[in-house]
Design a protein around this motif. Structure first.
Motif, PDB file in Angstrom:
ATOM      1  N   VAL A 272      49.811  -1.140  61.858  1.00  0.00           N
ATOM      2  CA  VAL A 272      50.320  -1.078  63.231  1.00  0.00           C
ATOM      3  C   VAL A 272      51.012  -2.392  63.564  1.00  0.00           C
ATOM      4  O   VAL A 272      50.411  -3.303  64.144  1.00  0.00           O
ATOM      5  N   PRO A 273      52.274  -2.545  63.202  1.00  0.00           N
ATOM      6  CA  PRO A 273      53.023  -3.728  63.608  1.00  0.00           C
ATOM      7  C   PRO A 273      53.081  -3.827  65.127  1.00  0.00           C
ATOM      8  O   PRO A 273      52.884  -2.840  65.843  1.00  0.00           O
ATOM      9  N   MET A 274      53.375  -5.005  65.632  1.00  0.00           N
ATOM     10  CA  MET A 274      53.324  -5.250  67.068  1.00  0.00           C
ATOM     11  C   MET A 274      54.183  -4.269  67.860  1.00  0.00           C
ATOM     12  O   MET A 274      53.747  -3.716  68.883  1.00  0.00           O
TER      13      MET A 274
ATOM     14  N   ARG B  41      46.059  -5.627  70.205  1.00  0.00           N
ATOM     15  CA  ARG B  41      46.279  -4.826  71.407  1.00  0.00           C
ATOM     16  C   ARG B  41      46.443  -5.677  72.651  1.00  0.00           C
ATOM     17  O   ARG B  41      47.162  -5.299  73.570  1.00  0.00           O
ATOM     18  N   THR B  42      45.804  -6.861  72.708  1.00  0.00           N
ATOM     19  CA  THR B  42      45.925  -7.666  73.923  1.00  0.00           C
ATOM     20  C   THR B  42      47.369  -8.116  74.162  1.00  0.00           C
ATOM     21  O   THR B  42      47.916  -7.893  75.248  1.00  0.00           O
TER      22      THR B  42
ATOM     23  N   TRP C 192      49.617 -17.206  69.848  1.00  0.00           N
ATOM     24  CA  TRP C 192      50.594 -16.810  68.837  1.00  0.00           C
ATOM     25  C   TRP C 192      50.937 -15.331  68.959  1.00  0.00           C
ATOM     26  O   TRP C 192      52.112 -14.936  68.881  1.00  0.00           O
ATOM     27  N   GLY C 193      49.925 -14.504  69.187  1.00  0.00           N
ATOM     28  CA  GLY C 193      50.176 -13.077  69.351  1.00  0.00           C
ATOM     29  C   GLY C 193      51.115 -12.793  70.509  1.00  0.00           C
ATOM     30  O   GLY C 193      51.962 -11.895  70.434  1.00  0.00           O
TER      31      GLY C 193
ATOM     32  N   LEU D 116      55.874 -10.810  73.075  1.00  0.00           N
ATOM     33  CA  LEU D 116      56.886 -10.924  74.131  1.00  0.00           C
ATOM     34  C   LEU D 116      58.285 -11.013  73.540  1.00  0.00           C
ATOM     35  O   LEU D 116      59.267 -10.587  74.168  1.00  0.00           O
ATOM     36  N   ARG D 117      58.371 -11.525  72.315  1.00  0.00           N
ATOM     37  CA  ARG D 117      59.662 -11.544  71.631  1.00  0.00           C
ATOM     38  C   ARG D 117      60.149 -10.127  71.309  1.00  0.00           C
ATOM     39  O   ARG D 117      61.349  -9.896  71.163  1.00  0.00           O
ATOM     40  N   GLU D 118      59.211  -9.189  71.218  1.00  0.00           N
ATOM     41  CA  GLU D 118      59.575  -7.794  70.947  1.00  0.00           C
ATOM     42  C   GLU D 118      60.284  -7.138  72.129  1.00  0.00           C
ATOM     43  O   GLU D 118      61.061  -6.199  71.949  1.00  0.00           O
TER      44      GLU D 118
END
Length: 322
Positions: free
Chosen positions: A16-18, A108-109, A138-139, A144-146
């Motif tokens: 499950v990629p981001m 998920r967060t 980091w997550g 957010l870059r997505e």
């Protein structure tokens, strides 16, 4: 196949990629999942810290995450937070798989934050300010870059060395980045004032910055606390902002970022503009001031992402939300 399959951290991240995590969460909400129906998680105090049990159910799946929080563990060289997820078949309640609970949380967060930002933040993105230097920080950079065109990152942390290391990690991922220690008040104030997106990913119990510094239009996500007396945002920011929460029921029980201002009389519960399902449905009016998404973490999010990981592992993806 014998025995209960276990999906470890690397497997969960691969399956499950981001970007997919954000999509399956949105799909679940659009399919009618109501965050307000999620059972409240019991928090049990034990000698070494806390034990959190997070159950959730849909027609297809049932699951529960058991999370332990041991504040003294970092001094022992151990993780402060540990956990395991158990996924069950919704019809028979037969166990299907166990998953690394911390990998699930780490995925998920920020995915939930990214989903909120997709529907709450201004489209242009821009400069991201991250408070914290751990896995969630980091997550959130990745997540957010997505959903927004992040042009640069500023990291603020209590440990300057760890903040610098996260900034270097951002640069290695192609993002201009700089780091400051939390005590560098002038630099931190300037970073808050110029940020387009702010992610608060800390264990702080008191506000991280004066809310008056945050300009109109900035989007702030606060994910670090799940206790009614702990918060990362101050009364001023919350009062000025359009405030969205995962679920009103959960926020009014666990989110100090809104509970404390209510207790102070700064806002009332009616100040909450909507929950995540309403935001995704386009039913939340956004004001001219700052925008705030307050997350405490909810069991339905773990279930949706765990189900997506299991279906990918089993080779039986149907494209349907959990």
């Amino acid at each position: 196949m014998t025995g209960l399959p276990y999906l470890d951290a690397a497997t969960v991240e691969r399956l499950v990629p981001m970007g997919r995590a954000v999509r399956v969460l949105e799909d679940a909400l659009r399919a009618g999942l109501d965050p307000e129906d999620t059972p409240q998680r019991p928090v049990v105090t034990v000698p070494a810290g806390q034990l959190l049990l997070m159950p959730a159910a849909t027609a297809r799946y049932v699951g529960v995450k058991a999370v332990s929080i041991a504040p003294a563990n970092p001094e022992r060289g151990l993780p402060r937070i540990q956990g395991t997820y158990l996924l069950l078949d919704g019809a028979t309640l037969a166990p299907l798989a166990a998953l690394d609970g911390i990998a699930l949380t780490s995925l998920r967060t920020p995915a939930v934050s990214a989903l909120a930002v997709r529907h709450l933040a201004r489209p242009e993105g821009g400069r991201l300010l991250v408070f914290g230097s751990g896995p969630q920080a980091w997550g959130h950079v990745l997540a957010l870059r997505e959903v927004r065109p992040v042009t640069g990152v500023t990291v603020v942390g209590r440990d300057p060395a760890r903040a610098a290391a996260l900034a270097e990690r951002c640069r290695a991922a192609g993002l201009p980045a700089r780091a400051h220690g939390q005590e560098e008040s002038a630099a931190v104030a300037a970073a808050v004032a110029e940020a387009d997106l702010i992610a608060c990913c800390t264990t702080a119990r008191e506000p991280l910055f004066p809310g008056k510094l945050a300009r109109d239009g900035v989007t702030v996500v606060a994910v670090g606390s799940h206790e009614p007396d702990a918060r990362e945002l101050d009364d001023d920011l919350v009062a000025r902002a359009t405030v969205v929460v995962e679920a009103r029921s959960a926020a009014l029980e666990e989110a100090g970022d809104v509970i404390v201002p209510i207790r102070h009389g700064t806002i009332t519960s009616g100040h909450l503009a909507g929950d995540l399902a309403e935001l995704v449905a386009g039913a939340v009016p956004v004001g001219a001031g700052p925008r705030v998404f307050k997350s405490t973490g909810m069991a339905w999010e773990d279930l949706v992402v765990a189900a997506a990981a299991y279906e990918a592992w089993a080779g039986g993806e149907t494209g349907e939300g959990a």
